[in-house]
Each structure stands twice: as C-alpha cells, then as structure tokens.
Motif scaffolding. Structure first.
Motif, PDB file in Angstrom:
ATOM      1  N   UNK A  88       0.800  -1.227   0.000  1.00 43.14           N
ATOM      2  CA  UNK A  88       0.000   0.000   0.000  1.00 43.14           C
ATOM      3  C   UNK A  88       0.832   1.276   0.000  1.00 43.14           C
ATOM      4  N   UNK A  89       2.139   1.135  -0.149  1.00 46.28           N
ATOM      5  CA  UNK A  89       2.965   2.328  -0.292  1.00 46.28           C
ATOM      6  C   UNK A  89       3.393   2.970   1.016  1.00 46.28           C
ATOM      7  N   UNK A  90       2.964   2.388   2.132  1.00 46.31           N
ATOM      8  CA  UNK A  90       3.341   2.957   3.424  1.00 46.31           C
ATOM      9  C   UNK A  90       4.861   2.927   3.607  1.00 46.31           C
ATOM     10  N   UNK A  91       5.462   1.905   3.032  1.00 41.89           N
ATOM     11  CA  UNK A  91       6.904   1.768   3.156  1.00 41.89           C
ATOM     12  C   UNK A  91       7.644   2.920   2.471  1.00 41.89           C
ATOM     13  N   UNK A  92       7.117   3.392   1.351  1.00 39.55           N
ATOM     14  CA  UNK A  92       7.724   4.536   0.670  1.00 39.55           C
ATOM     15  C   UNK A  92       7.723   5.761   1.573  1.00 39.55           C
ATOM     16  N   UNK A  93       6.668   5.881   2.350  1.00 40.64           N
ATOM     17  CA  UNK A  93       6.578   7.004   3.273  1.00 40.64           C
ATOM     18  C   UNK A  93       7.707   6.944   4.305  1.00 40.64           C
ATOM     19  N   UNK A  94       8.012   5.737   4.784  1.00 37.68           N
ATOM     20  CA  UNK A  94       9.120   5.615   5.745  1.00 37.68           C
ATOM     21  C   UNK A  94      10.421   6.085   5.119  1.00 37.68           C
ATOM     22  N   UNK A  95      10.561   5.777   3.826  1.00 39.03           N
ATOM     23  CA  UNK A  95      11.817   6.138   3.151  1.00 39.03           C
ATOM     24  C   UNK A  95      11.993   7.646   3.007  1.00 39.03           C
ATOM     25  N   UNK A  96      10.905   8.402   3.027  1.00 31.93           N
ATOM     26  CA  UNK A  96      11.057   9.849   2.904  1.00 31.93           C
ATOM     27  C   UNK A  96      11.026  10.553   4.266  1.00 31.93           C
ATOM     28  N   UNK A  97      11.176   9.771   5.333  1.00 27.48           N
ATOM     29  CA  UNK A  97      11.267  10.395   6.658  1.00 27.48           C
ATOM     30  C   UNK A  97      12.664  10.183   7.231  1.00 27.48           C
ATOM     31  N   UNK A 101      14.907   2.950   9.003  1.00 27.88           N
ATOM     32  CA  UNK A 101      13.780   2.211   8.421  1.00 27.88           C
ATOM     33  C   UNK A 101      13.261   1.154   9.395  1.00 27.88           C
ATOM     34  N   UNK A 102      14.172   0.371   9.972  1.00 38.34           N
ATOM     35  CA  UNK A 102      13.744  -0.689  10.884  1.00 38.34           C
ATOM     36  C   UNK A 102      13.040  -0.067  12.094  1.00 38.34           C
ATOM     37  N   UNK A 103      13.572   1.038  12.544  1.00 40.68           N
ATOM     38  CA  UNK A 103      12.950   1.758  13.654  1.00 40.68           C
ATOM     39  C   UNK A 103      11.509   2.145  13.307  1.00 40.68           C
ATOM     40  N   UNK A 104      11.330   2.702  12.123  1.00 40.81           N
ATOM     41  CA  UNK A 104       9.984   3.152  11.747  1.00 40.81           C
ATOM     42  C   UNK A 104       9.008   1.995  11.570  1.00 40.81           C
ATOM     43  N   UNK A 105       9.496   0.901  10.989  1.00 34.40           N
ATOM     44  CA  UNK A 105       8.599  -0.246  10.817  1.00 34.40           C
ATOM     45  C   UNK A 105       8.167  -0.758  12.195  1.00 34.40           C
ATOM     46  N   UNK A 106       9.123  -0.819  13.119  1.00 32.68           N
ATOM     47  CA  UNK A 106       8.809  -1.303  14.461  1.00 32.68           C
ATOM     48  C   UNK A 106       7.848  -0.363  15.167  1.00 32.68           C
ATOM     49  N   UNK A 107       8.153   0.922  15.117  1.00 34.03           N
ATOM     50  CA  UNK A 107       7.388   1.886  15.914  1.00 34.03           C
ATOM     51  C   UNK A 107       5.994   2.145  15.354  1.00 34.03           C
ATOM     52  N   UNK A 108       5.832   2.007  14.030  1.00 38.07           N
ATOM     53  CA  UNK A 108       4.563   2.398  13.431  1.00 38.07           C
ATOM     54  C   UNK A 108       3.429   1.409  13.687  1.00 38.07           C
ATOM     55  N   UNK A 109       3.779   0.181  13.996  1.00 37.10           N
ATOM     56  CA  UNK A 109       2.718  -0.805  14.195  1.00 37.10           C
ATOM     57  C   UNK A 109       2.923  -1.614  15.469  1.00 37.10           C
ATOM     58  N   UNK A 110       2.043  -1.395  16.408  1.00 33.94           N
ATOM     59  CA  UNK A 110       2.038  -2.221  17.608  1.00 33.94           C
ATOM     60  C   UNK A 110       0.607  -2.720  17.737  1.00 33.94           C
ATOM     61  N   UNK A 111       0.474  -3.981  18.087  1.00 34.22           N
ATOM     62  CA  UNK A 111      -0.896  -4.471  18.201  1.00 34.22           C
ATOM     63  C   UNK A 111      -1.124  -5.031  19.589  1.00 34.22           C
TER      64      UNK A 111
ATOM     65  N   UNK B 122       7.892  15.476  15.831  1.00 34.60           N
ATOM     66  CA  UNK B 122       8.946  14.771  16.566  1.00 34.60           C
ATOM     67  C   UNK B 122       9.820  13.911  15.650  1.00 34.60           C
ATOM     68  N   UNK B 123       9.205  13.351  14.620  1.00 32.40           N
ATOM     69  CA  UNK B 123       9.994  12.551  13.672  1.00 32.40           C
ATOM     70  C   UNK B 123      11.042  13.432  12.995  1.00 32.40           C
ATOM     71  N   UNK B 124      10.646  14.650  12.659  1.00 35.99           N
ATOM     72  CA  UNK B 124      11.572  15.553  11.962  1.00 35.99           C
ATOM     73  C   UNK B 124      12.405  16.404  12.920  1.00 35.99           C
ATOM     74  N   UNK B 125      12.237  16.181  14.223  1.00 37.24           N
ATOM     75  CA  UNK B 125      12.962  16.958  15.233  1.00 37.24           C
ATOM     76  C   UNK B 125      12.782  18.463  15.038  1.00 37.24           C
ATOM     77  N   UNK B 126      11.585  18.861  14.662  1.00 40.13           N
ATOM     78  CA  UNK B 126      11.304  20.286  14.503  1.00 40.13           C
ATOM     79  C   UNK B 126      11.112  20.893  15.890  1.00 40.13           C
ATOM     80  N   UNK B 127      11.746  22.051  16.128  1.00 38.07           N
ATOM     81  CA  UNK B 127      11.598  22.621  17.469  1.00 38.07           C
ATOM     82  C   UNK B 127      10.221  23.251  17.635  1.00 38.07           C
TER      83      UNK B 127
END
Lengths: 258, 324
Positions: A88-97, A101-111, B122-127
């Motif tokens: 669904x393209x959510x992974x692309x969003x992680x790449x532009x933050x 990457x592993x951190x974002x995958x872990x943090x974005x989904x907790x069930x 917070x992800x972008x560490x914006x103040x």
C-alpha cells in the motif's frame, strides 16, 4: 526513545478507538492460547514426565516461550504485516522520513490485542513457579527474565528475516511460519525432546534453544554453569544476520522499484 | 538546486501468459521483460522555481519523483539535490524535502489530525517554536481550524488533502514534491490548494515540483513545464512558449438560427456541441473579425464566442505529436 513512546501513545490511541473490537481480540487470543497449554495438560494426563521433565517444568518452559512470542507479536507487528506495508505504499513514506527504516517499521505498528497470549502466559507462570521445584534465588529470576526478553529478540529477528523475503517475492512466504509460530508451538517442550539434530539447528542456526532449553537446565538446577544462565544473551546476536539480510533486501527494493 | 543528468532506470517485470499451463511453467522458469522507465533524463530546477511535470500515465513521472525523494536508486546517472545524492544520503536529504502523494495518506487514520502532526514534528525533530509558527500559518491559510481535531478517517477528500499538505510542510522543507495533489478534489478545494501552493512558493521561496493530469493546475501554478513521455524528457519550456509553438488557431463557437452558414477558406467545422457549431479558424488566412462578419452576413447569429486553444487541447496535441 522519547519518540518511541510517542509512537506507542498514538498506536494505543488508534486502537482504543475501537474498544469493543480490542477486547474481543484480546479475549480471543487468551482463549486461543489455552489450546497450547491444554495440549500439554492432555499429554501429561497420560505420561508423568517427558524426557525427565515434569508437568510444572514443561509449563514453566511453555509460559516463557509464549511470553516471548507475544511480546514480539505486539512490538514487531510491522514486520509481520510487512507485505501489506510494501503493497500500500506505506513503506515509501518511511523512506522519505529522516529516521531509520527498521525503527519506523517497528514503531509504526504495535498491536496490543496480541497481549492476550501474554496475559494467559502469566497465569500459567503463576501456577508453574511454585510447583516446578525451582528454588527462586535472584540469579534464577534473572535467568527467567533473560529467557523471556531474549526470546522476544530472537522471534523479532525471525520476523525481520520474514519481512526481508518480501523484498524479493512481494508476497509473504508462509514457510517462515514454521519458525515463528512453529517455534512457539514446539517451544512448549524443551527442545531436547525433538532429538539432537533439531537441537543443534535450534542452537547454531536459529538460536531458539539458546533462550529456552539451556537456561531452563540452569533454572531447574540440572546445570549450574554461569554459561547456562547467561546463555540467552547469545540470542541477541541473531539480530546481526537479520539486519544484514534486511539491508540486502532494502537495497534490492530501491533498485528494482515497486 | 536540483540537477538530474543522464538518469536511466529500468524495471524488470515478469512476463506471464494467461492459462494454467503457463502458470505452472512460470513456477520454474520465468521470463522477464525489461521496461525502460527512464532514459537519459536531464533537467535542472533552480531554487524557488515552480515546475509542472506532465506526461501520460506510465510515462515515468512518479519514477522520477521517487528517485528525487530517495525512494528509488537509478541504474545510472547523477542526481544532485542541494549538494546531496538522495539515495546515498537519505536521512539528511529527506529532512529537507516534503512529499505529498495524492493517492496515499501519511496521517494516522484513527486519531485527530493534530496528533499526527505532533508525531511528525517529533519525527523531523522540529523545534516547538518553528512548529507553532508553521502550524498557525498553515491553519490559517489552509483553513484547518476545526478539522485538526477530527480523526483523519472522517475527513472529506478535500479536507484530507489540505491536512496532507500541512503535514508535509511542518518541518519547513526547502523543496516540496506534489504527486497529483488535486486528484479527485472538487472545484472549490482545487482552487484552495492551488492558491496555497502559489503563496507558499511566493512567500517562502519553496521549490515546488508537481505532477498532475489537470491542466488547470499547470495554468494556475507553473511558468515552466516538463513534458515526459516513454521515459524521455520531450519538452522543457514555459507554458507561453508552448502555446505559441502549438498553432495559433482560434476556436469559434457559434449559435445561429436558420440554415448553416457557408464558410470561407481558413475556417473549418470541427464539431457540434449542444446545437452550437464549433469552428476552427486560422488567423493567418482569415482574420477573426472578418470571419465573424462573414458569418453574420450569411446567417442570423445568436451568439458567438472566440477562444484560444486550451492547455488541455495543447497537451493532447503534444501527446499526439510525440506519439506517446
């Protein structure tokens, strides 16, 4: 870490939007995992011990592995649903933050619904602790703690590898479930009962025995070397190949596109 | 400053024919087809420029955007954005850019939008001070007010798109990539989004690169357009130049009563719309006023309108010209 807590909060908030669904899910997990325990009880209704382990000792083993597994299911959920994230393209969003990457995958989904197993495992543990014949000194408590936490780490490593395959196939690969869910199911009994070959495999390749069988021997006083006590820590090393594998997959993703 | 030179990108796609036998065969040996998504793409975009990136579906627009965002790595070529190569220096690069994918959401579905924005902060560490300032400005300009307290799932598409844009700008990026930002929006929302983008570019000097199929977006926003087709950049120029380049023909829409009027050379019937006659007129042969005078002399005119070729028609003509 602070950011992780923020992610934690937003995940919790999202799931609390659907309270009824959450509790039904939680309850269903509790009921489901009873089957795991029930099969142990059935086995012991016929035999007094399995390879020298008594009912309470096996239950101790089972509850530890169940806890490990449920911790992973709650906190490494992103890797479990990884094919969906790619699709669904959510992974692309992680790449532009600007975060790992592993951190974002872990943090974005907790069930949190998956905590059901954990709740049930606590109940089993409460039964097993006084009945297993273990003299609970601080070092034994530490060993049990290491078994549970490092066990979760090994399962997480398996989930990461499972997710990495998705980079190559785009579909999830069911055979990985043999190791994840299978690890949980077979891990009810000390791995030694499955024979030497399997024990070796689970020691050197997928280090599930490292967090289960060896420290269990220490808990039960069958071995008393410090090595057996701290053995679960070796399980953490499993994250290294998982990480490398994930990086290889990611590089492929970025060069073949989606 | 964005510089792309000699960017090539190919995708390998599995080829499979329909039918069970082929499906079984595909299990063992797969045939691959190499698709050239981009070939030798070159362009430069200066700071503070606003560029419209157009081309038919599958032309390579999204692939280019993904390369510039660091999501994809090209097979060869150089891409330099503010001194960095996106795919090598991903984290430092993406902290400087904002990306809106019109078809995908970056908001957390079940919580109020403001919660998502705070997490993004917070992800972008914006103040906090920058966050406050940006949020206040975005709230005012995009008319977010009450919307911020609503969960993303209950927003209309137009409201959601405004929030998506806000979410991409929280960290004051220097470059904003917009991939079809107005897709599916109603007229009012489209205009609101366009006005905002224009203002952002004028006031903050944010470089904007936008892909769209809506020519009104291009007309309203960008001076410069890049046309891509089959993975190649075909045209790079201003909208005005393009309009001049494509013929100077005018379109006359005529309503009349009685019998249809005879035509003079330089005029041709191109169709009929709601009982009105649509004529094409070439001003090089016959002047517009002469043409209308001729029509008026030969039939009873009720209504006449004259218009230039629209951007829409121009692009359709371009696609046709380049056979893409």
């Amino acid at each position: 870490m602070k950011l992780y807590l923020k992610y934690f909060a937003i995940n919790l908030k999202c799931q609390m939007q659907y309270k009824a669904a959450f509790f039904i899910h939680l309850l269903s997990r509790v009921v489901l995992s009873f089957a795991t325990v029930a099969s142990v009880l059935v086995m012991f209704a016929r035999f007094n011990e399995v390879e020298g382990f008594t009912l309470s000792q096996v239950l101790l083993c089972a509850s530890a592995i169940l806890m490990s597994f449920s911790i992973t299911e709650v906190f490494a959920r992103g890797f479990d649903i990884f094919p969906r994230l790619l699709g669904n393209g959510e992974f692309d969003r992680y790449l532009v933050r600007p975060r790992g990457i592993i951190y974002q995958v872990t943090a974005s989904h907790m069930e949190f619904g998956r905590l059901g197993v954990f709740v049930q495992a606590i109940a089993v543990l409460c039964y097993a602790i006084p009945n297993s014949g273990v003299v609970w000194t601080w070092d034994k408590i530490l060993t049990l703690f290491l078994m549970i936490t490092c066990g979760a780490v090994v399962f997480a490593g398996l989930y990461i590898i499972f997710a990495s395959f998705t980079f190559f196939t785009t579909e999830g690969l069911e055979f990985m479930n043999i190791l994840t869910h299978g690890g949980k199911e077979f891990g009810r009994y000390p791995f030694v009962i499955y024979g030497g070959g399997i024990l070796k495999f689970l020691t050197y390749v997928v280090p599930l025995a490292v967090v289960q069988y060896y420290p269990l021997l220490y808990l039960l006083g069958m071995e008393d070397g410090v090595f057996y006590m701290l053995c679960p820590l070796f399980g953490i090393l499993f994250l290294i190949p998982s990480y490398i594998f994930f990086r290889i997959g990611l590089r492929r993703y970025k060069s073949i596109g989606a | 400053m964005i510089t792309l030179s000699g960017i090539n990108k190919t995708f390998r796609v599995t080829k499979r024919q329909a039918g069970f036998a082929h499906a079984v065969k595909a299990l063992f040996s797969r045939e691959y087809e190499v698709i050239k998504a981009l070939s030798d793409v070159n362009f430069t975009v200066g700071d503070g420029e606003m560029v419209g990136y157009i081309g038919p579906n599958g032309a390579g627009k999204s692939t280019t955007i993904k390369i510039m965002c660091g999501i994809l790595t090209p097979d060869s070529g150089v891409c330099d954005i503010n001194g960095r190569t996106p795919w090598r220096d991903r984290v430092a690069h993406v902290a400087q850019i904002g990306v809106v994918f019109g078809q995908r959401s970056q908001l957390w579905w079940d919580v109020p939008v403001v919660d998502s924005l705070e997490l993004i902060r917070d992800i972008y560490k914006t103040d906090e001070a920058t966050y406050r300032r940006n949020l206040d400005e975005l709230t005012q300009l995009l008319d977010l007010g009450e919307i911020l307290k609503t969960p993303a799932r209950s927003l209309s598409l137009g409201q959601r798109m405004r929030c998506e844009i806000a979410a991409s700008l929280i960290h004051s990026p220097r470059i904003l990539f917009l991939d079809e930002p107005t897709i599916g929006l109603d007229a009012v929302s489209k205009i609101a989004v366009r006005q905002f983008i224009k203002r952002l570019n004028a006031q903050h000097g944010t470089t904007v690169i936008l892909t769209t199929h809506d020519m009104q977006d291009i007309e309203a926003l960008t001076q410069r357009i890049l046309l891509i087709g089959k993975g190649r950049i075909l045209l790079d120029g201003s909208l005005e130049e393009l309009k001049k380049r494509s013929s100077e023909r005018k379109t006359l829409v005529v309503k009349y009563s009685g019998s249809p009027p005879p035509l003079v050379t330089g005029m041709a019937i191109s169709g009929e719309k709601d009982g009105r006659l649509v004529l094409e007129l070439d001003p090089a042969i016959v002047r517009v006023n002469e043409g209308i005078a001729h029509l008026a002399a030969h039939c009873e005119l009720q209504d006449v309108s004259v218009s230039d070729i629209t951007a829409e028609e121009m692009v359709a003509a371009l696609y046709k010209e380049y056979q893409i």
